[in-house]
Design a protein around this motif. Structure first.
Motif, PDB file in Angstrom:
ATOM      1  N   PHE A  82      -7.683  -3.486  36.015  1.00 23.36           N
ATOM      2  CA  PHE A  82      -7.443  -4.905  35.770  1.00 23.36           C
ATOM      3  C   PHE A  82      -5.954  -5.259  35.805  1.00 23.36           C
ATOM      4  O   PHE A  82      -5.555  -6.339  35.376  1.00 23.36           O
ATOM      5  N   ARG A 105      -8.783 -10.491  31.706  1.00 21.51           N
ATOM      6  CA  ARG A 105      -9.316 -10.265  33.050  1.00 21.51           C
ATOM      7  C   ARG A 105     -10.674  -9.570  33.002  1.00 21.51           C
ATOM      8  O   ARG A 105     -11.554  -9.848  33.811  1.00 21.51           O
ATOM      9  N   ARG A 106     -10.852  -8.671  32.054  1.00 20.46           N
ATOM     10  CA  ARG A 106     -12.149  -8.000  31.919  1.00 20.46           C
ATOM     11  C   ARG A 106     -13.231  -9.009  31.527  1.00 20.46           C
ATOM     12  O   ARG A 106     -14.353  -8.968  32.032  1.00 20.46           O
ATOM     13  N   TYR A 109     -14.149 -10.894  34.542  1.00 17.52           N
ATOM     14  CA  TYR A 109     -14.943 -10.028  35.418  1.00 17.52           C
ATOM     15  C   TYR A 109     -16.394  -9.947  34.928  1.00 17.52           C
ATOM     16  O   TYR A 109     -17.338 -10.074  35.712  1.00 17.52           O
TER      17      TYR A 109
END
Length: 199
Positions: A82, A105-106, A109
């Motif tokens: 990431f 960001r995870r 996602y």
């Protein structure tokens, strides 16, 4: 007859047909058909060769991620996926704490993984273009939603509006109606589905 045998048989038939029309053109057509069949698989060779290099880079990045996880800079080894390379270099060289960036960001996602279908086009802010299109007008006879199974069904439909109520009181809901799924002719995302034999 196996697939290769069928392919050879069809190629021979096309070659014969083309030669009947005009001998020279027929011979050329047969030559190019055979060359195309022999070489068409090579179009994927470059991609497959590149995948080996990508696999090796991914393995190396995960090793770096595991080391940074051991040092307490990452929550998990795959956090490395990431970050872009300049950010990763910053973490390795200075020990910068980018866990908040990684977590953000995870989360994005994981949200994307919950999409029911892969979007045809996304805007720069992540908006699915298809969700901006106006809903088609209802004809009063077609159920909307996403089909629980492909195909066509004739019979009575039971609409489940609240999945948590479905087991105890099917077909009713104490909460405001949610998008429904019923029947194969559907056009928008559902909440849940239930089936019973047609009467």
């Amino acid at each position: 007859m196996t697939d290769p045998e069928r392919a050879e048989s069809m190629l021979a038939e096309l070659d014969t047909r083309a030669r009947r029309e005009q001998a020279l053109h027929g011979r050329l057509a047969g030559f190019f058909l055979r060359r195309s069949r022999e070489l068409s698989g090579l179009r994927e060779a470059g991609k497959f060769a590149g995948l080996y290099a990508l696999r090796d880079r991914r393995r190396r990045l995960l090793l770096i991620g595991a080391q940074l996880h051991t040092q307490g800079l990452f929550t998990a080894a795959d956090d490395v996926m990431f970050l872009d390379l300049p950010e990763l270099r910053t973490v390795v060289e200075t020990g910068a704490d980018l866990r908040a960036t990684i977590a953000s960001r995870r989360a994005e996602y994981e949200r994307e993984l919950r999409r029911r279908t892969v979007p045809v086009a996304l805007l720069s802010d992540g908006t699915d273009v298809e969700t901006l299109l106006p809903a088609p007008p209802s004809d009063g006879r077609t159920l909307t939603g996403m089909g629980a199974a492909s195909g066509r069904v004739t019979g009575r439909a039971r609409v489940v509006r609240d999945p948590s109520d479905a087991a105890s009181n099917p077909g009713t809901s104490s909460s405001p109606p949610r998008p429904t799924r019923a029947g194969p002719r559907c056009s928008s995302p559902p909440a849940a589905s239930s089936r019973r034999p047609a009467r």
